[in-house]
Design an enzyme around this catalytic site. Structure first.
Site, PDB file in Angstrom:
ATOM      1  N   GLY A  38       0.830  -1.214   0.000  1.00  0.00           N
ATOM      2  CA  GLY A  38       0.000   0.000   0.000  1.00  0.00           C
ATOM      3  C   GLY A  38       0.857   1.255   0.000  1.00  0.00           C
ATOM      4  O   GLY A  38       0.389   2.332  -0.347  1.00  0.00           O
ATOM      5  N   CYS A  41       0.734   5.826   0.093  1.00  0.00           N
ATOM      6  CA  CYS A  41      -0.686   6.160  -0.099  1.00  0.00           C
ATOM      7  C   CYS A  41      -1.572   5.542   0.977  1.00  0.00           C
ATOM      8  O   CYS A  41      -2.300   6.252   1.669  1.00  0.00           O
ATOM      9  CB  CYS A  41      -1.099   5.684  -1.485  1.00  0.00           C
ATOM     10  N   GLY A 184       5.111  25.459   4.543  1.00  0.00           N
ATOM     11  CA  GLY A 184       4.691  25.004   3.211  1.00  0.00           C
ATOM     12  C   GLY A 184       3.178  24.999   3.113  1.00  0.00           C
ATOM     13  O   GLY A 184       2.513  24.212   3.797  1.00  0.00           O
ATOM     14  N   ILE A 188      -0.009  19.159   1.510  1.00  0.00           N
ATOM     15  CA  ILE A 188       0.035  18.558   2.847  1.00  0.00           C
ATOM     16  C   ILE A 188      -0.157  19.628   3.912  1.00  0.00           C
ATOM     17  O   ILE A 188      -0.953  19.460   4.846  1.00  0.00           O
ATOM     18  CB  ILE A 188       1.374  17.793   3.056  1.00  0.00           C
ATOM     19  N   VAL A 272       7.320  20.785   2.688  1.00  0.00           N
ATOM     20  CA  VAL A 272       7.845  21.618   1.598  1.00  0.00           C
ATOM     21  C   VAL A 272       8.088  20.783   0.332  1.00  0.00           C
ATOM     22  O   VAL A 272       8.872  21.155  -0.525  1.00  0.00           O
ATOM     23  CB  VAL A 272       9.153  22.337   2.023  1.00  0.00           C
ATOM     24  N   GLY A 273       7.396  19.663   0.214  1.00  0.00           N
ATOM     25  CA  GLY A 273       7.510  18.833  -0.975  1.00  0.00           C
ATOM     26  C   GLY A 273       8.056  17.458  -0.652  1.00  0.00           C
ATOM     27  O   GLY A 273       8.426  17.179   0.491  1.00  0.00           O
ATOM     28  N   HIS A 445     -31.128  16.260 -10.399  1.00  0.00           N
ATOM     29  CA  HIS A 445     -31.451  17.417  -9.554  1.00  0.00           C
ATOM     30  C   HIS A 445     -31.936  16.927  -8.196  1.00  0.00           C
ATOM     31  O   HIS A 445     -32.712  15.970  -8.150  1.00  0.00           O
ATOM     32  CB  HIS A 445     -32.552  18.248 -10.216  1.00  0.00           C
TER      33      HIS A 445
END
Ligand code: FAD
Ligand code: NAD
Length: 466
Positions: A38, A41, A184, A188, A272-273, A445
């Protein structure tokens, strides 16, 4: 020494999907995974974060009900038992990873638990857990698939540890901090920052760019910025963190020319990535071509070495689970002899803030930068009946289409629940829909999806409900 046709390193959404599909197609497949199947993720990413976000939203609702609501509902003194919340989240993770284990088994994938080390493009050693220094198991393969994912980027002057945490720790708090600073304002930082705020934590956000979610267009981000303000989350934009102060309970932040501020904190979430995971398993011995920090791949996910493939985060942006899965499925089919290329009309992206942002394809400015002559139109949720009944009239749906033939080239939406509209967006782009196709489709609707139809109608100049 054992042989296998396909050896996959990494059992995240890229690797496990590739393994399942290859085995379905009769390819002898071995999957090596050091942790739980897994990957990021299911274990420490998409699923746990969405569970925490949901719990936080429910709690936030309760706290609002405690003050009485226009709906005529009221409640007294709600509280959070964070250990219970984390246990509930872990149970979902356990169910899903257990499900992947079962699917691998059912389809005949050989799952090897341990750390893979690449010897050469056809040889991989696997160290079993607790066996460091012992003799590893050796595998010889015909095809090697690299699906090793990514890891959080660290700030060199403020490494993870103590009060400085990554998303992994932030998803499993044993106690909630009183004050957290998020570094950041990307996916996240804002998803988890908002969740923490809704759980009652004092949150501040520090972002290097001059706005939050810089990857999205400014108009889409406005409702998220307004929601942060309403929640009481101060934003420090165009700001750089300098490190912790001497007390270890203050974060030093420098903003442009205006000097340094110290934010009182118990914890700092650095978001920050993420960086492709390319080290620590002998990858360098293959001397593969790189694309910045990621592996370079072509439109079939081939690396620069024959029969060595790479998918998902290790192959760079966009680092999204559904992209990894789609690449994994494709590589398995190519290895099994099918003719495939990775050329999706769009890879949708959703940011699970409140309100959510969902995009697929080109924003108006992207289209213009590509020299396209486009029309775009928005339909606001303020004019959508369903949105009113769920108290979420902030936001809109926007469509972008070529002016000459009305081919839809992009969709954007911001609003509560718009993550679910991303399916319609991707389908319309993949099927080459024109504005008339969406405008002429009967949408149920009342639903938020009516805003999708109305955006298309508006682009054609005859919206009905605005
Ligand atoms: P990973 O999921 O990272 O899996 C790689 C696996 O390889 C890991 O299990 C690792 O243990 C294993 N591995 C690595 N090296 C070795 C080795 N040498 N030997 C054995 N095993 C090895 N994406 C979305 O699309 N939607 C979201 O909502 C979303 N939310 C996220 C929230 C958070 C907090 C984070 C951190 C990420 C989120 N992502 C989201 C991104 C998503 O998790 C990744 O894009 C995705 O997991 C990438 O899949 P992958 O298969 O490439 O790698
Ligand atoms: P991100 O790229 O989304 O955001 C990082 C942010 O940090 C950017 O706004 C950037 O300008 C800022 N930044 C960079 N250096 C900084 C510094 N020194 N000081 C202050 N700000 C700084 O990265 P992330 O939030 O860490 O997420 C990583 C990746 O994980 C994402 O790019 C995405 O691929 C994936 N992800 C996806 C989802 C989703 O699909 N909903 C959710 C979470 C994560």
């Amino acid at each position: 020494m054992q042989t296998t046709t396909l050896l996959v390193i990494g059992g995240g959404p890229g690797g496990y999907v590739a393994a399942i599909r290859a085995a379905q197609l009769g390819v002898q497949t071995t999957l090596v995974e050091a942790g739980n199947v897994g990957g990021t993720c299911l274990n420490i990413g998409c699923i746990p974060s969405k569970a925490l976000i949901h719990a936080a939203e429910e709690f936030h609702k309760l706290t609002q009900y405690a003050g009485g609501t226009p709906l005529g509902l009221s409640l007294q003194s709600p509280s959070v038992d964070i250990a219970g919340t984390v246990a509930w989240k872990d149970a979902i993770v356990g169910k899903l990873t257990g499900g992947v284990d079962a699917l691998l088994k059912k389809n005949g994938v050989r799952l090897v638990k341990g750390w893979a080390r690449i010897i050469d493009g056809k040889t991989v050693d696997v160290e079993q857990p607790g066996q460091a220094g012992g003799k590893p198991q050796r595998f010889i393969c015909e095809h090697l698939l690299l699906a090793t994912g990514s890891e959080p980027a660290e700030l060199p002057f403020m490494p993870f540890g103590g009060p400085v945490v990554s998303s992994t720790q932030a998803l499993s708090p044993s106690v909630l901090p009183q004050r957290i600073a998020v570094v950041g304002a990307g996916y996240i930082g804002l998803e988890l920052g908002m969740a923490y705020r809704k759980l009652g934590v004092e949150v501040s956000v520090v972002e290097a760019q001059d706005r939050i979610l810089p990857a999205y267009d400014a108009e889409l981000v406005k409702p998220v910025q307004a929601a942060l303000k309403k929640l009481g989350v101060p934003l420090y934009l165009s700001s750089r963190v300098q490190g912790m102060d001497e007390s270890g309970r203050g974060l030093r932040v420098a903003a442009g020319q205006s000097g340094e501020t110290v934010l009182p904190v118990d914890q700092v979430l650095v978001a920050v990535g993420r960086r492709p995971r390319t080290q620590g398993y002998g990858l360098e011995s293959l001397l593969l071509d790189m694309n910045g920090p990621a592996l370079r791949i072509d439109d079939q996910c081939r690396t620069s070495m024959r029969n060595a493939w790479a998918i998902g985060d290790v192959a760079g942006e966009p680092m999204l689970a559904h992209r990894a899965m789609a690449q994994g499925e494709m590589v398995a089919e190519i290895i099994a002899g099918k003719r495939r290329r990775f050329s999706p009309a769009a890879i949708p992206a959703v940011c699970f803030t409140d309100p959510e942002i969902a995009v697929a394809g080109l924003a108006p400015d992207d289209a213009k930068r590509q020299g396209m002559d486009v029309i775009s139109a928005s339909f606001p949720f303020a004019a959508n009946g369903r949105a009113m009944t769920i108290e979420s009239t902030d936001g809109f749906v926007r469509v972008v289409a070529r002016r000459d033939n009305h081919l839809i080239v992009g969709w954007q939406a911001v609003g509560r629940g718009v993550s679910e509209l991303s399916t319609a967006f991707s389908q319309s782009l993949e099927m080459g829909a024109r504005l008339e196709d969406v405008a002429g489709t009967i949408h149920a609707h009342p639903s938020l999806g009516e805003a999708v139809q109305e955006a298309a109608l508006r682009a054609l100049g005859h919206a009905l409900h605005i």
